[in-house]
Structure formats: structure tokens, C-alpha cells
Design an enzyme around this catalytic site. Structure first.
Site, PDB file in Angstrom:
ATOM      1  N   LYS A  77       0.860  -1.187   0.000  1.00 24.61           N
ATOM      2  CA  LYS A  77       0.000   0.000   0.000  1.00 24.61           C
ATOM      3  C   LYS A  77       0.896   1.236   0.000  1.00 24.61           C
ATOM      4  O   LYS A  77       1.915   1.272   0.709  1.00 24.61           O
ATOM      5  CB  LYS A  77      -0.894  -0.037   1.246  1.00 24.61           C
ATOM      6  CG  LYS A  77      -1.980   1.041   1.292  1.00 24.61           C
ATOM      7  CD  LYS A  77      -2.867   0.854   2.530  1.00 24.61           C
ATOM      8  CE  LYS A  77      -4.020   1.836   2.593  1.00 24.61           C
ATOM      9  NZ  LYS A  77      -4.882   1.637   3.772  1.00 24.61           N
ATOM     10  N   SER A 152      -9.831   1.415   2.658  1.00 28.02           N
ATOM     11  CA  SER A 152      -9.002   2.261   1.826  1.00 28.02           C
ATOM     12  C   SER A 152      -7.884   1.523   1.092  1.00 28.02           C
ATOM     13  O   SER A 152      -7.311   2.060   0.156  1.00 28.02           O
ATOM     14  CB  SER A 152      -8.373   3.365   2.674  1.00 28.02           C
ATOM     15  OG  SER A 152      -7.489   2.785   3.631  1.00 28.02           O
ATOM     16  N   SER A 176      -9.876  -0.999   6.865  1.00 28.34           N
ATOM     17  CA  SER A 176      -9.318  -0.846   5.523  1.00 28.34           C
ATOM     18  C   SER A 176      -8.583  -2.049   4.964  1.00 28.34           C
ATOM     19  O   SER A 176      -8.194  -2.032   3.801  1.00 28.34           O
ATOM     20  CB  SER A 176      -8.390   0.361   5.463  1.00 28.34           C
ATOM     21  OG  SER A 176      -9.154   1.521   5.352  1.00 28.34           O
TER      22      SER A 176
HETATM   23  N1  GLN Z   1     -13.191   3.509   6.053  1.00 33.98           N
HETATM   24  C1  GLN Z   1     -12.674   3.994   7.302  1.00 33.98           C
HETATM   25  C2  GLN Z   1     -12.344   5.452   7.173  1.00 33.98           C
HETATM   26  O1  GLN Z   1     -12.699   6.014   6.212  1.00 33.98           O
HETATM   27  C3  GLN Z   1     -11.479   3.199   7.702  1.00 33.98           C
HETATM   28  C4  GLN Z   1     -10.254   3.574   6.978  1.00 33.98           C
HETATM   29  C5  GLN Z   1      -9.068   2.772   7.351  1.00 33.98           C
HETATM   30  O2  GLN Z   1      -9.166   1.728   8.009  1.00 33.98           O
HETATM   31  N2  GLN Z   1      -7.932   3.292   6.997  1.00 33.98           N
HETATM   32  O3  GLN Z   1     -11.762   6.051   8.009  1.00 33.98           O
END
Ligand code: GLN
Length: 473
Positions: A77, A152, A176
Site C-alpha cells: 500500500k 481504503s 481498511s
Molecule cells: N473507512 C474507514 C475510514 O474512512 C477506515 C479507513 C481505514 O481503516 N484506513 O476512516
């Protein structure tokens, strides 16, 4: 299409029956074929990957020892630091920045013989659930390119699902890793807070962030965990213990284990998702586990608490992007104007929304009402979990309330997007372990993920259950 697993690749490369170069070229040709359509990567590191694969093949030929991931193509990532290689967090604000060091996980994977194929797309600074918040355009779900891969870490999930890499790393602050794993039909692990080093992971919300793997199989996830986990003196929140032995527990079964079923599960799940969850319980019951009904009354408040704690921490972590120390600088007549211009142009709308939310929640007059209150909910949630874990060993929930949704479906309404994480967020707030395991199909014949939750340092039980679900699906 069934792709070769990491376990299989490493074994064959180490024995000399398959060359790392051949493995890499197969993955690179799939990238050439489909990356234009999927957009999993911000950067494909073809040349350095070829050099690494060649070096591994030479080691094998000379009979030198190679690591447990010898020749396994892995994607990272793009919020993990890679020395001399651009690390963007899919944000314009880091334009041109090249980290001077590798993240600890990168060093450990490299030492184990991994071959890095590239840096994957994400929601800007990991804020989102669909990878549509990237400054460089969305990633598409390789299983249906009209749909999102989740987020994400959507690029990392798509890379594995499309066969661009055998495994990948993502980061999980509120879901994410697990949510995109579910939406792309993969295994995704959020380790216990402190089990995997965060050194070199660009911080979003430091008390919630953890790195973990995406893989096709539970055994691959166990192998990657064994390589990346374990104490790191360069991360002050790293736990003292060595990496857990997980590959050794996969065949133990679940006889006598107590599996928690939440009776007051938050609403809003697609019916097929709930049916797969019921089948998952049945699979474990048939394998000798006992199903125990539990309640987690504060579970649904997790989401609200998270959207105060995470933005609060983000507002502080992202203050460092000031046009001076990293990446983009937009010139202006004086220093304050330069800060404002750089941050206005460098950050996208979701990141700005989070910074404003967080700054507000932390501001003098509102701290007690918002941030302070959220911390109390975090405490309640931890109490609920420890009560639940007095009567069960692990808990099963859906990972995501829905299967992969269409691109653009939720982009106009941040709140509906936030609801994707209702089942994943509580784990991060309490620092526990959780993973998503593919378990059958839902609407539109798309994959459904079942989430296995375990208490802090419960990785062994979690992997035993995950392996049983994989056998029984
Ligand atoms: N979808 C969640 C957010 O928008 C989690 C994101 C993540 O785990 N980085 O914050």
C-alpha cells in the site's frame, strides 16, 4: 481463476523447481494485460523487481539459504515508506517525496525473499471505504470493474484479486484491510494493536492504525504474519513478544471452541450476507465448536466514536504537511498564505473534511463534549468485549454489510460510506485482532466475507477458526 499461493511459490522457488523470475514475469504479464482497467497501482517497480527475482534465483542456484517468502511477488500500500521510491498516500500533498528509509515491514519482507512489484492505490491518506478518494483516480474491483474494490486499501486488494501479486500489505485503521478483502474475495488480517510494527507507515490515526496482509488463503496470511509481526524497537507501541506461530495451528480444528454470536447485531445487512454468516456458524458447529449467544450493546456506537477519535488524531498527524518538510509547496507572499495555499491544493475533500472534524472535536470548548465523550464510548466498548469474551473465544460477524457496490454509488454521501465500517471499526477502537475470510457469494454472485474477531493477542484462535471456515466453505 485460481492463482498460485504464496506458500506454494516460496516452496517451489526455494527448491529450485520454479524460478523467481518466471513467477515474476507471470505476474507482470497480468499487470500489462489488466492494470489499465483495474488501476491497482500508483507505481509498478518492474526493474527493481526483476533484479530482486534474479538475485533470489542466483542464491538458489548457489545453494545459499533463501527466506520463507522467496520469490513471492508482493504489493505494498502506498502509505508504507520505501527508501528512494515515491510514497504518495494517493495525495497530491506528497508529490515528489521519496522516503529516506524503509518501513520495518518492508525490511522484514525483503529479508524473507519477497519481490516487491509496486505501490498500490488507496483512498487519500487511507480515509475512505472505496478507493474513490484517491487523488490519482479510483481502483476498480477486478471481479466486476463497474464496482469498487472497497477501501481504503483497495489497490492492495485488487492487486491480489487480479493476480498482479500473490499477496500484499494494507493498513487498517477502521476496516481498511478487512472490508476490501471481503469485497474482493480475499483473506485480510488486522492484527492486534502492537503486533506488527507501524514504523514507516504514514500515520492516519496512530492509536488505531495496524498493518496486515491480503492473501488468497488463510495459510498464506499466516505465513506473511509470521514474517512481518514481532517486536520492533523503532516503534514505541510495538509489543515485546515475538511473532505468533500461526502456520502451525491451522490444522488444529475448532473442537470445543466457543464461538460468539451477537444477538443484537446492528441492522442494515443484505440478506445473503446474513445467510452466509448463519452458514459459517453451522460450519463451525459441525466441526465441533459451540455457538454462544452474546450481546455487545455499545457496538453500534463504535462508528460515532471512531469518527471523532480518528479525525482528531488525523488532524494532528496531518499538521506536518505544511509545504516545508514534505512534497508539495504552493508559493505565496508570506508563510501563512503558503501553508494555506499548499494545504488547500494538496489535500482532497475527504481529507479536509476529516481535518476540520478533528480540529473541531479537539478544540477547547468542545473537547469534553466530543473527543472526551468518544473516549468514554471506547472504554464502554472495551468493557462490552471483555464481558463477551468471558463466555466465548472468538466472535463471528459479517465483515461488510453489503457486497461490492458500484463506483459512484456512495460518493455523494459520506455518511453512507462511513456505514460500511460498522462491523470493522469496533476492533480498532479496542485494539483487538480480527480477520475477514471469504465465505461464499452474495448478491450479483459477488464474494461475501465473514469476520472472525478475537481478543488482544488472540491470533492463534482466530487463525484456527479462519482455517476451519476456509475448509468448510
Ligand atoms: N473507512 C474507514 C475510514 O474512512 C477506515 C479507513 C481505514 O481503516 N484506513 O476512516
Amino acid at each position: 481463476m485460481a492463482f498460485q499461493t504464496a506458500v506454494d511459490i516460496a516452496k517451489q522457488v526455494a527448491s529450485g523447481s520454479l524460478s523467481a523470475t518466471t513467477v515474476l514475469e507471470e505476474h507482470l504479464s497480468r499487470i500489462t494485460e489488466r492494470e489499465g482497467e483495474v488501476h491497482a497501482f500508483n507505481l509498478v517497480t518492474t526493474e527493481s523487481a526483476r533484479a530482486t527475482a534474479q538475485a533470489i534465483d542466483e542464491s538458489v542456484a548457489k545453494g545459499r539459504p533463501v527466506g520463507p517468502l522467496a520469490g513471492v511477488p508482493i504489493a505494498l500500500k502506498d502509505n508504507m515508506c520505501t527508501r528512494g521510491v515515491p510514497t504518495t498516500c494517493s495525495s497530491k500533498i506528497l508529490e515528489g517525496w521519496k522516503p529516506p528509509y524503509d518501513a520495518t515491514v518492508v525490511t522484514r519482507l525483503a529479508a524473507a525473499g519477497a519481490v516487491f512489484v509496486g505501490k498500490t492505490n488507496l483512498d487519500e491518506f487511507a480515509m475512505g471505504s472505496s478507493t474513490e478518494n484517491s487523488a490519482f483516480g479510483p481502483t476498480r474491483n477486478p471481479l466486476d470493474t463497474s464496482r469498487v474494490p472497497g477501501g481504503s486499501s483497495g489497490g492492495s486488494a485488487a492487486a491480489v484479486a487480479a493476480g498482479f501479486s500473490a499477496a500484499s500489505l494494507g493498513s487498517d485503521t477502521g476496516g481498511s484491510i478487512r472490508q476490501p478483502a471481503a469485497l474482493c474475495g480475499l483473506v485480510g488480517v488486522k492484527p492486534t494493536y502492537g503486533v506488527v510494527s507501524r514504523q514507516g507507515l504514514v500515520a492516519f490515526a496512530s492509536s488505531l492504525d495496524q498493518i496486515g496482509p491480503f492473501t488468497h488463503t488463510v495459510a498464506d496470511a499466516a505465513l506473511l504474519m509470521e514474517v512481518i509481526a514481532g517486536h520492533d524497537e523503532n516503534d514505541s507501541t510495538s509489543l515485546p513478544q515475538p511473532a505468533p506461530s500461526l502456520t502451525a495451528v491451522l490444522d488444529r480444528g475448532v473442537k470445543g471452541m466457543r464461538i460468539g454470536r451477537i444477538t443484537d447485531l446492528p441492522e442494515g445487512c443484505e440478506p445473503e450476507v446474513l445467510t452466509r454468516l448463519d452458514e459459517a456458524f453451522e460450519t463451525l458447529r459441525r466441526a465441533g465448536a459451540t455457538i454462544v449467544d452474546i450481546t455487545l450493546p455499545s457496538l453500534s456506537y463504535g462508528l460515532t466514536a471512531y469518527y471523532l477519535v480518528a479525525p482528531a488524531e488525523a488532524s494532528s498527524n496531518l499538521a506536518r504537511y505544511d509545504g516545508v518538510r514534505y512534497g508539495l509547496r504552493v508559493d505565496a507572499p508570506d508563510l501563512n498564505a503558503m501553508y494555506a495555499a499548499t494545504r488547500s491544493q494538496g489535500f482532497g475533500p475527504e481529507v479536509k473534511r476529516r481535518i476540520m472534524l478533528g480540529t473541531y472535536a479537539l478544540s477547547a470548548g468542545y473537547f469534553d463534549a466530543y473527543y472526551g465523550k468518544a473516549l468514554k464510548v471506547r472504554r464502554l466498548l472495551a468493557d462490552d468485549f471483555s464481558r463477551a469474551y468471558s463466555s466465548c473465544d472468538v466472535i463471528l460477524t459479517p465483515t461488510s454489510p453489503t457486497v461490492a457496490f458500484k463506483l459512484g454509488e456512495k460518493t455523494n454521501d459520506p455518511l453512507t460510506m462511513y456505514l460500511c465500517d460498522v462491523f470493522t471499526i469496533p476492533t480498532n477502537l479496542v485494539g483487538h485482532a480480527a480477520m475477514s475470510v471469504p465465505f461464499g457469494k452474495g448478491a450479483h454472485d459477488l464474494p461475501v466475507g465473514v469476520q472472525v474477531l478475537a481478543p488482544a493477542l488472540g491470533e492463534e484462535q482466530m487463525f484456527m477458526v479462519a482455517a476451519e471456515l476456509e475448509r468448510g466453505r
